[in-house]
Design an enzyme around this catalytic site. Structure first.
Site, PDB file in Angstrom:
ATOM      1  N   ASN A  98      -1.020   0.801  -3.256  1.00  0.00           N
ATOM      2  CA  ASN A  98       0.051   0.111  -4.238  1.00  0.00           C
ATOM      3  C   ASN A  98      -0.731  -0.895  -5.218  1.00  0.00           C
ATOM      4  O   ASN A  98      -0.308  -1.150  -6.342  1.00  0.00           O
ATOM      5  CB  ASN A  98       1.230  -0.542  -3.582  1.00  0.00           C
ATOM      6  CG  ASN A  98       0.730  -1.673  -2.656  1.00  0.00           C
ATOM      7  OD1 ASN A  98      -0.319  -1.775  -1.964  1.00  0.00           O
ATOM      8  ND2 ASN A  98       1.675  -2.523  -2.366  1.00  0.00           N
ATOM      9  N   HIS A 144      -9.692   4.124   1.890  1.00  0.00           N
ATOM     10  CA  HIS A 144      -8.643   3.900   1.134  1.00  0.00           C
ATOM     11  C   HIS A 144      -7.646   5.061   1.393  1.00  0.00           C
ATOM     12  O   HIS A 144      -7.832   5.994   2.026  1.00  0.00           O
ATOM     13  CB  HIS A 144      -9.177   4.011  -0.308  1.00  0.00           C
ATOM     14  CG  HIS A 144      -8.478   3.044  -1.384  1.00  0.00           C
ATOM     15  ND1 HIS A 144      -7.221   2.452  -1.078  1.00  0.00           N
ATOM     16  CD2 HIS A 144      -8.864   2.331  -2.438  1.00  0.00           C
ATOM     17  CE1 HIS A 144      -7.035   1.641  -1.893  1.00  0.00           C
ATOM     18  NE2 HIS A 144      -8.042   1.522  -2.659  1.00  0.00           N
ATOM     19  N   GLU A 173      -2.061  -7.014   7.659  1.00  0.00           N
ATOM     20  CA  GLU A 173      -1.314  -7.325   6.625  1.00  0.00           C
ATOM     21  C   GLU A 173      -0.236  -6.209   6.303  1.00  0.00           C
ATOM     22  O   GLU A 173      -0.553  -5.118   5.699  1.00  0.00           O
ATOM     23  CB  GLU A 173      -2.061  -7.935   5.355  1.00  0.00           C
ATOM     24  CG  GLU A 173      -1.083  -8.561   4.397  1.00  0.00           C
ATOM     25  CD  GLU A 173      -0.321  -7.717   3.350  1.00  0.00           C
ATOM     26  OE1 GLU A 173       0.780  -7.395   3.786  1.00  0.00           O
ATOM     27  OE2 GLU A 173      -0.717  -7.144   2.322  1.00  0.00           O
ATOM     28  N   CYS A 203       4.426  -5.488  -1.232  1.00  0.00           N
ATOM     29  CA  CYS A 203       4.865  -6.278  -0.043  1.00  0.00           C
ATOM     30  C   CYS A 203       5.564  -7.532  -0.075  1.00  0.00           C
ATOM     31  O   CYS A 203       6.420  -7.718   0.593  1.00  0.00           O
ATOM     32  CB  CYS A 203       3.646  -6.182   0.990  1.00  0.00           C
ATOM     33  SG  CYS A 203       2.264  -6.958   0.361  1.00  0.00           S
TER      34      CYS A 203
END
Length: 455
Positions: free
Chosen positions: A132, A156, A229, A263
């Site tokens: 994102n 990635h 995270e 997020c």
């Protein structure tokens, strides 16, 4: 050899087919990282900082290539991509300038002649990163990590391989020695094997709760440090004395930038009854101005979602919430004729038991939660398994700060949209993960915090 294909989310066209790396290619990069670490760690902070400044220059010099790749692979609006590139470059410069302050030995008076805490790099860190923010998410780990003296391997997201390769090219173009940073085009099973390799000392992940559970379990089994995270369902708490002009504009930006795929986006709008109707009326009108279109078109203000399957999952959550009594105020239907388009949407009367209340809506759908007063607003804001960020809106900043202190999250903002900042630690609580990125706290996560005691 196995491969995967990336798809342009706006037009559905195939962008690139990427072959997964063979075991020999992965081994080559692991060996190079191990070989590069001692010399990189021995460099002065000034020398490492010079490399970071050159990376910043490279990001800016290649901004057009980078933004087109982001737009093509995951659908980000052109102007949003350019902002991300500049933020990434500025973070490189920030850590080049400030790492020495974060890493200076800390003297501690004891009975010894000298006793102090020093910070030493640990080696190769595996970074598992999402699509994102395909540059910023990596840079916010990589810039402090390289300044700390660590080396890194990047796995990635599979839909942004071009972004990964472009970043590697920028790092190489800055003259960073071979092996200090490289990219692994591998799948999840291969990534698990890499994490188990003795040469990888730690892992950092930004991603889903499912991915976090898997990687944290693997790291725990190997007794390796990890920072997670994960997702968020941030509360946007509007008190009865909020400035609605300021608040509504911020609400639209926080919910619908990056097609809502952030997020720390505001997702649950917790409104005190006294202002709820007025806020909702303005919010609906302001949201209608978001225009879906080609991400390269400067007039587009709403991007496509990154993949069609993600759009379909979001719509399933919306439909289930509506079936349980949520009220559609705007949108809430896939955009006809689009590959992965979903309109800026608003659901009202969201209550416990609905996906819009219990789950993260990772796309352009806002959930309205109505409460009677400040105390209930705090309770509802905290009635979630997530704990990444949250914001409070009030003309009385002291009141807002008091409420913000009660929010169970890693970052609480008053009269401002939640954002990550190179100067402040970033991370969450509860099922939003653990550990911190950025600032002094983040740069210390992947270091040996070592006591030296001289009697």
């Amino acid at each position: 050899m196995a491969s995967y294909q990336t798809i342009n989310p706006f037009n559905g066209e195939a962008v690139r087919t990427v072959e997964l790396m063979a075991a020999a290619a992965v081994e080559q990069r692991l060996a190079a990282a191990e070989s590069a670490f001692p010399a990189w760690a021995a460099l002065s902070l000034e020398a490492r900082g010079d490399y970071l400044r050159k990376i910043a220059t490279g990001l800016r010099d290649r901004r057009d290539d980078i933004q087109r790749t982001m737009t093509t692979e995951m659908g980000k609006l052109r102007h949003e991509a350019l902002v991300e590139i500049e933020k990434s470059a500025a973070a490189c410069e920030y850590y080049a300038d400030h790492a020495a302050d974060y890493l200076a030995p800390q003297m501690v008076p004891t009975q010894a002649q000298r006793s102090y805490v020093t910070y030493q790099p640990i080696g190769c860190v595996l970074a598992v990163m999402p699509w994102n923010f395909p540059f910023w998410q990596v840079i916010r780990f990589l810039a402090p990590g390289l300044m700390a003296g660590n080396v890194a391997l990047l796995k990635h997201a599979s839909n942004v391989p071009g972004c990964a390769d472009l970043l590697r090219d920028v790092v190489n173009g800055a003259g960073v020695p071979k092996g200090v940073f490289d990219v692994l085009h591998i799948d999840n099973e291969q990534a698990a094997e890499v994490l188990r390799d003795r040469r990888v000392k730690a892992v950092t992940l930004t991603g889903s709760e499912r991915a976090g559970r898997s990687i944290a379990a693997n790291a725990g089994d190997q007794l390796k440090k990890c920072v997670m995270e994960l997702g968020g369902s941030d509360a946007f708490v509007v008190l009865d004395d909020a400035d609605l002009d300021l608040t509504v504009a911020a609400a639209v930006k926080s919910r619908f930038d990056n097609a809502g795929q952030t997020c720390i986006a505001a997702k649950r709008f917790v409104l005190v009854d006294a202002i709820a109707d007025a806020f909702v009326q303005r919010f609906v009108e302001a949201t209608k101005a978001r225009r879906y279109g080609d991400p390269q078109d400067e007039t587009s203000t709403l991007a496509p979602m990154a993949r069609a399957d993600l759009r379909d999952e979001l719509h399933r959550q919306v439909q289930e919430s509506v079936a349980k009594g949520a009220k559609v105020l705007l949108g809430c239907e896939p955009l006809a004729g689009s590959n992965a388009g979903y309109p800026a949407s608003i659901l009202d009367n969201v209550v416990p038991g609905m996906p819009a209340y219990e789950q993260e809506l990772f796309g352009p759908v806002a959930a309205i939660l109505r409460v009677k007063d400040e105390a209930e607003a705090v309770r509802v804001a905290n009635d979630t398994s997530f704990g990444l960020g949250g914001s409070v809106w009030s003309k009385d900043s002291a009141r807002g700060e008091r409420v913000a202190a009660q929010l169970e999250c890693g970052a609480a903002f008053v009269n401002a949209v939640v954002k990550s900042d190179a100067r402040l630690p970033f991370g969450g609580t509860k099922r939003s993960g653990f550990g911190r990125e950025l600032a002094e706290h983040g740069i210390h996560e992947f270091m040996n915090i070592k006591t030296i005691y001289v009697a």
